[in-house]
Structures are given as C-alpha cells and as structure tokens.
Enzyme design. Structure first.
Site, short mmCIF file in Angstrom:
data_model
loop_
_atom_site.label_atom_id
_atom_site.label_comp_id
_atom_site.label_asym_id
_atom_site.label_seq_id
_atom_site.Cartn_x
_atom_site.Cartn_y
_atom_site.Cartn_z
N GLU A 230 67.79 34.22 -0.48
CA GLU A 230 68.80 33.44 0.25
C GLU A 230 70.19 33.87 -0.18
O GLU A 230 70.45 34.07 -1.36
CB GLU A 230 68.70 31.93 -0.06
CG GLU A 230 67.57 31.18 0.53
CD GLU A 230 67.66 29.69 0.17
OE1 GLU A 230 68.78 29.20 -0.10
OE2 GLU A 230 66.61 29.04 0.12
N GLU B 161 70.38 22.92 9.91
CA GLU B 161 69.30 21.93 9.74
C GLU B 161 69.96 20.56 9.62
O GLU B 161 70.43 20.16 8.55
CB GLU B 161 68.47 22.26 8.51
CG GLU B 161 67.72 23.58 8.64
CD GLU B 161 66.94 23.94 7.40
OE1 GLU B 161 65.82 23.43 7.22
OE2 GLU B 161 67.47 24.74 6.60
N LYS C 54 69.12 17.82 6.79
CA LYS C 54 69.17 18.10 5.36
C LYS C 54 70.12 17.13 4.67
O LYS C 54 71.21 16.84 5.19
CB LYS C 54 69.63 19.54 5.10
CG LYS C 54 68.61 20.59 5.45
CD LYS C 54 69.01 21.97 4.97
CE LYS C 54 68.85 22.09 3.47
NZ LYS C 54 69.06 23.48 3.00
N GLU D 35 75.66 21.78 3.62
CA GLU D 35 74.22 22.01 3.67
C GLU D 35 73.69 22.06 5.10
O GLU D 35 72.65 22.65 5.37
CB GLU D 35 73.48 20.91 2.90
CG GLU D 35 73.59 21.01 1.40
CD GLU D 35 72.81 22.20 0.83
OE1 GLU D 35 71.76 22.54 1.41
OE2 GLU D 35 73.27 22.78 -0.16
#
Length: 432
Positions: free
Chosen positions: A264, A318, A321, A327
């Site tokens: 990542e 997302e 999250k 995030e």
C-alpha cells in the site's frame, strides 16, 4: 555479429520493451477495498481495470464475485484472509479455505499471492502476531496439497511501525519486541520465495513535519534533497527513503535477499481541517510522480535498477471506513467509474510526470520555530517509540530518496506510440 549491428539489435529490443511499457505497467497494482455501500458491481470494475495499465489488484478478502469477474483478464490477484487464529490452529480449516477460495477459480483467475492477516502489529496483540507463522505455514501446506505450492505465494503485510528506527535509511532496524516473530516470518519468506510486504506512506511523514520542503520531498518534486549521514547518499524523495529503511532492516537481520513489495501507498485528496496537504493537487502529484519514478527503473539508492512492485491505495473511496476524513478519500476512481483525478493510468492517456506544484506555504511546526531559517533541510528528530495504533505509526521518522538515472529503455518508453513505431521501423531497417 558486428559490434555496430549488435548495438543496433540491442537498441531495437530495448525499444520494443519500451513500447510494451507504454501499454502496461506490470509492476503497478491497486488496492481494491470494499468497506463501502456504493461501489459498482465487480463486472464493471473488471472492465474499468482492463481499460487501464494496471496489471495487479490486491483484495483484502476473497470475495468470489470479484475473483470471478477478474477471470481471463490476465490481471494478477492478491487475496487476503483475516481468520489468522482459525488458520493457525487447524490445518484442515486451512485446506478447506484453499479449496473454497482458491481452487475453484485458479488459473482462470490469476491468483498469485495470499496475504494472511493485514498490519497485525497495529493490533498490539502479541499472541495474535505469534499465530501468523503457523497460519501461513498451514495455508502453504494446503496450497501444496492442491498442487499450487509453486504457483501461489503466501505472506502477510506490515506497517512501517515494525521498524524502531528508519532515519537515516541506512540505519533502518526492526523493533526489538517484534524481532523474534519477524525472524520466523522472514525465514518462511525466504524458504517459499514469497515477498516481504510493507506499507510506506510519505503522506503520514508529512503530517508530522508540514514544511514546504518536506512536501516537495514527499511528492517527488524539486527539493534540496536530504543526506544520509552514514552512507552519504543524498535522497530526493521520501518513498525511496522509506523503502531503503526496510531494506536496511532486512540486511541487518540477514535477509537482504527477501524481496520487498509495497502493498500500500497513496495520498488522500481531501481530509479533516487538521490534516495538512490533503488536496487533489497533492494526491495527483504523489501518485503520478510515483508511477513515473517506478517507470524510470532507477530503483532506490540501496537497490539501484530494481523496480519495486507497488500497489496504489486505492481503487475507490471506502465511505464506511472509520477514522479521519482522509481514510475515506484515497480513491483513484469514483463509484460512477470516472476518475477522481488523472494520473495517466488509462491506456489512451499519455503518461507523463506531474509538473511540480508549488506547495502551499505553511507555518513551521511549533517544536521547530527556527527550521525555516536554515540553509538546507535539517535531519528530522526521531520521535520516541510509541505503540502503533494506525497507519500513522512508523511513518514519521523516515525521509529521503534517490536521483534518477535515465536508462535507454526508459527513454524509449517516454516516446508516444506512433513515434515509437516509426523509431523501431527505422532501427529495424538499419539492422537488416
């Protein structure tokens, strides 16, 4: 073969390789997380990926719909499993997991790696970490029983918090409280040929030192560079510094032959008011310049000429999250399949380096009010070791990277496809 003809032949094949690189980037992947309620169907995502130069996808689980959607696309797939205790305690459970989540789809779905657990050190649970190795061994045995042992690798993913020191990069060393566990995991990596996967995020380093020169250093933009006091190497970007710190830790531990994979890395395009640098411009600069750096095949100062397999974070936002706003803002694409910003991944887009962006002026950190008056960026002060709690852990004490060395293959790959075809035709005519 005459020397001149040999050189022309070599140039010809290098340029053919460069032409191939304009179409696909076999060392660039993307993370496909699913903590969201607004994602497009897997079939649409598979078509989206096929329209890009992305050749690898990393999943955090083993969703059969996604795995099936990627069948016969040629895209390599990393799948994950979070049930570490179950896999560690029961070999039959591991065999059942492989029979259910791997065997029905392989080889049509090109599964290449299984991640057992993800960022286990962030849990602060030593007992859980101790179960990683037996879980990985049981999955490996299950793959071998299914005649897939040499075709699909098994590993786990670590945060940068596994390092107790990473500044300067040459002094990178693993945290003592993880050393015994890491030794067993690395022995497994070496024996099976699987990679050591880690998640370096220059973004989090910038959060702790939001000076303009640090931003440029993190975004692969023009900057004075930072010298490793031990090796005397001048680093020109944070990504290389973080990866080299991991390499140094592996070397000092006797495992420099184990391959490093970046599982990542990314940059959020928005965040909470207190999260500096979360802009579309910065996200675009980081990801586009990272890709250009990988394409240059320069490697890092401690691993020159070696391209690190790298998975960008992430394919989509997302929206479910938890945590800070950033995030939920790493996505390269929106749920409607349009680009959040263009970093040259689509096959019809000319991939060029991101022009340097002028960093937004910021006040120096309160702890270092005089840092702006120094003629060159000072060495970062290493924070006291703390218990990791999230991705920020271990990201703040690394800085640096390498000057690029242009290669012939890279020069060829920088040409447009029509120019490349003309150039290759002329070279071929000269050779024959």
């Amino acid at each position: 073969m005459e020397p001149s003809v040999y050189r022309l032949s070599l140039l010809f094949f290098l340029c053919l390789y460069g032409l191939h690189q304009t179409k696909s980037q076999p060392f660039i992947g993307v993370n496909y997380g699913q903590t969201a309620d607004n994602l497009p169907p897997p079939s649409a995502t598979a078509k989206l990926l096929q329209s890009t130069s992305i050749q690898k996808v990393r999943l955090y689980g083993s969703d059969p719909a996604i795995i099936k959607a990627l069948a016969n696309t040629g895209i390599e797939i990393v799948i994950g499993t979070g049930d570490v205790p179950g896999l560690a305690s029961d070999p039959s459970f591991a065999r059942s997991w492989v029979e259910t989540n791997v065997v029905p789809y392989y080889p049509a779905s090109k599964i290449t790696l299984i991640d057992v657990g993800n960022e286990a050190t962030t849990f602060g649970d030593r007992n859980f970490m101790l179960q990683l190795l037996p879980a990985m061994k049981n999955v490996q045995s299950a793959l071998e029983a299914a005649s897939l042992g040499g075709k699909i690798k098994v590993s786990t993913v670590h945060t940068m918090s596994i390092l107790s020191q990473s500044d300067p990069p040459s002094a990178g060393v693993f945290a003592a409280d993880h050393a015994d566990i890491l030794k067993g995991l690395l022995e497994f990596n070496r024996e099976t040929g699987s990679p050591f996967a880690v998640n370096p995020y220059p973004f989090f380093a910038y959060q702790s030192d939001p000076r303009p020169e640090t931003l440029a250093f993190c975004l692969f933009q023009p900057n004075p560079g930072r010298v490793d006091a031990n090796s005397k190497i001048k680093y020109m970007n944070m990504f290389d510094a973080q990866v080299d710190a991991v390499y140094s830790a592996l070397s000092s531990f006797g495992f420099k032959d184990v391959e490093i994979v970046v599982a990542e890395t990314g940059w959020p395009y928005k965040g909470d008011p207190d999260e500096v640098g979360t802009t579309i411009e910065n996200a675009k600069a980081y990801n586009k310049n990272l890709i250009a750096h990988l394409k240059s095949m320069a490697g890092t100062p401690l691993m020159p000429g070696k391209v690190i397999e790298t998975y960008l974070f992430a394919l989509y936002d997302e929206n479910l999250k938890p945590g800070k706003g950033s995030e939920r803002a790493f996505g390269l694409f929106k749920p409607d399949l349009t680009m959040t910003y263009d970093i040259g991944l689509t096959k019809t887009t000319n991939q060029t380096s991101m022009a340097p962006q002028s960093p937004t002026p910021r006040l120096p950190p309160a702890a270092a009010p005089t840092s702006q008056t120094l003629p060159a960026p000072p060495q970062m002060i290493l924070p006291s070791p703390t218990s990791p709690s999230d991705k920020n852990s271990g990201q703040t004490d690394v800085h640096n990277s390498t000057p690029r060395s242009a290669s012939l293959a890279h020069l060829c790959s920088s040409l447009s496809v029509p120019s490349m075809m003309l150039f290759v035709s002329v070279m071929y005519a000269l050779i024959i």
